[in-house]
Design a protein around this motif. Structure first.
Motif, PDB file in Angstrom:
ATOM      1  N   LYS A  83       0.835  -1.206   0.000  1.00  0.00           N
ATOM      2  CA  LYS A  83       0.000   0.000   0.000  1.00  0.00           C
ATOM      3  C   LYS A  83       0.868   1.253   0.000  1.00  0.00           C
ATOM      4  O   LYS A  83       0.589   2.226  -0.719  1.00  0.00           O
ATOM      5  CB  LYS A  83      -0.917  -0.003   1.229  1.00  0.00           C
ATOM      6  N   SER A  84       1.940   1.230   0.788  1.00  0.00           N
ATOM      7  CA  SER A  84       2.832   2.377   0.857  1.00  0.00           C
ATOM      8  C   SER A  84       3.505   2.627  -0.484  1.00  0.00           C
ATOM      9  O   SER A  84       3.677   3.777  -0.912  1.00  0.00           O
ATOM     10  CB  SER A  84       3.899   2.146   1.936  1.00  0.00           C
ATOM     11  N   GLY A  85       3.904   1.545  -1.167  1.00  0.00           N
ATOM     12  CA  GLY A  85       4.535   1.676  -2.474  1.00  0.00           C
ATOM     13  C   GLY A  85       3.612   2.306  -3.496  1.00  0.00           C
ATOM     14  O   GLY A  85       4.031   3.120  -4.328  1.00  0.00           O
ATOM     15  N   LYS A  86       2.326   1.933  -3.432  1.00  0.00           N
ATOM     16  CA  LYS A  86       1.341   2.520  -4.351  1.00  0.00           C
ATOM     17  C   LYS A  86       1.139   4.002  -4.062  1.00  0.00           C
ATOM     18  O   LYS A  86       0.933   4.812  -4.985  1.00  0.00           O
ATOM     19  CB  LYS A  86       0.017   1.758  -4.248  1.00  0.00           C
ATOM     20  N   PHE A  87       1.209   4.384  -2.797  1.00  0.00           N
ATOM     21  CA  PHE A  87       1.089   5.804  -2.456  1.00  0.00           C
ATOM     22  C   PHE A  87       2.313   6.592  -2.901  1.00  0.00           C
ATOM     23  O   PHE A  87       2.212   7.780  -3.227  1.00  0.00           O
ATOM     24  CB  PHE A  87       0.854   5.983  -0.954  1.00  0.00           C
ATOM     25  N   VAL A  88       3.485   5.942  -2.921  1.00  0.00           N
ATOM     26  CA  VAL A  88       4.689   6.594  -3.456  1.00  0.00           C
ATOM     27  C   VAL A  88       4.480   6.906  -4.939  1.00  0.00           C
ATOM     28  O   VAL A  88       4.829   7.995  -5.413  1.00  0.00           O
ATOM     29  CB  VAL A  88       5.930   5.695  -3.273  1.00  0.00           C
ATOM     30  N   ALA A  89       3.884   5.945  -5.666  1.00  0.00           N
ATOM     31  CA  ALA A  89       3.598   6.159  -7.087  1.00  0.00           C
ATOM     32  C   ALA A  89       2.605   7.307  -7.272  1.00  0.00           C
ATOM     33  O   ALA A  89       2.739   8.124  -8.191  1.00  0.00           O
ATOM     34  CB  ALA A  89       3.048   4.875  -7.708  1.00  0.00           C
TER      35      ALA A  89
END
Length: 315
Positions: free
Chosen positions: A73-79
């Protein structure tokens, strides 16, 4: 804090090289080229940076970890933050540099920590003292005062100012989101950088360039006559990637507000490098220096707590 200072030095070098690229013939050859230059150069810049970041992680053997980080989820928010910090923030920065020049553009864009502090206040409920609001207003006044500096060649102050607010908003949002995301142990700073730059370049290539009709012009730059431009942008992107690595590490280590405040040192370095290497003596005028000091100092105090700064200095 050393990471923050190093990010500022390398970003200043990136700013100067990018300014050189924007002044090269292919970006000045006709009205269409001038109009598309900020968008196309940003796409090429972030695409090259994504390649540099990918190479860095491949050499370190991190690619599997990057893919795993993107699945979180955090990685998707970075994107998601990349779409705000790249297409909005970086395009705004290029506009600022293009229409105000690399030195003044660097000074003007230095308000982003203050904007980031406001966004952290709104979305993360971080406390923002009354004097920080006053510092923010003074900072904005300092940016406006730059337009009245004598001997400074600003080609279009309003477009430069628009770019300033775009990059300040984009980078401010991005720093706040990244600070939250990198609290996740699976999203390290070097992983976040590759995700960020790749997502930004992809969004540009798939969405923005087709909308503005910029692909034909972009492809035309990959010719024998324009390879020096591509090389210059790639070099700027290399320093940007190094700067981002230091900046993201600073965010992960000391938090978004402090990292943004320290990163603003790139303004001073940009001025110093321009004076030393390009002999821009117009930057030494009292009005320019006064406004530069106001923007840097008040921008830092708008982003950080006075008590925390002085307590850290005392300790």
């Amino acid at each position: 804090m050393i990471y923050g200072v190093l990010s500022g030095i390398t970003w200043a070098i990136e700013t100067i090289i990018l300014g050189i690229a924007l002044a090269m013939t292919p970006f000045l050859d006709g009205k269409q080229a001038i109009m598309l230059a900020p968008f196309v150069s940003t796409f090429l810049h972030d695409a090259c940076s994504a390649l540099w970041a990918t190479l860095f992680n491949v050499v370190k053997g991190n690619e599997k970890n990057v893919i795993n980080a993107l699945k979180t989820k955090s990685g998707k928010f970075v994107a998601l933050a990349a779409i705000i910090g790249g297409p909005i923030g970086m395009t705004g920065y290029v506009l600022t540099v293009k229409y105000m020049g690399s030195s003044i553009g660097a000074i003007a864009s230095a308000i982003y920590p203050a904007i980031g502090a406001i966004l952290a206040f709104i979305f993360l409920k971080e406390k923002m003292q009354w004097y920080r609001w006053i510092m923010l207003i003074i900072t904005l006044a300092g940016v406006y005062g730059l337009s009245y500096s004598p001997d400074i060649q600003i080609t279009n102050f309003m477009l430069g100012l628009l770019g300033t607010f775009m990059c300040s908003f984009g980078w401010g949002v991005e720093a706040v989101v990244l600070a939250k995301c990198m609290q996740d142990d699976s999203v390290k700073d070097e992983y976040a950088l590759q995700i960020r730059q790749s997502a930004s370049a992809l969004f540009y290539g798939v969405v923005i360039l087709p909308i503005i009709g910029g692909w034909k012009f972009t492809i035309s730059l990959f010719s024998a006559n324009s390879m020096s431009l591509i090389g210059t942008i790639a070099l700027a992107a290399l320093f940007a990637t190094i700067s981002y690595l230091f900046y993201y590490k600073a965010i992960a280590t000391i938090g978004a507000s402090k990292a943004m405040a320290i990163n603003v040192s790139y303004v001073a370095w940009a001025i110093i490098f321009n004076i030393i290497f390009f002999h821009e003596t117009s930057l030494l005028s009292p009005m320019t220096l006064l406004c530069a000091v106001i923007v840097i100092v008040c921008g830092i105090f708008a982003a950080a707590d006075f008590k925390e700064i002085f307590n850290r200095a005392t300790n």
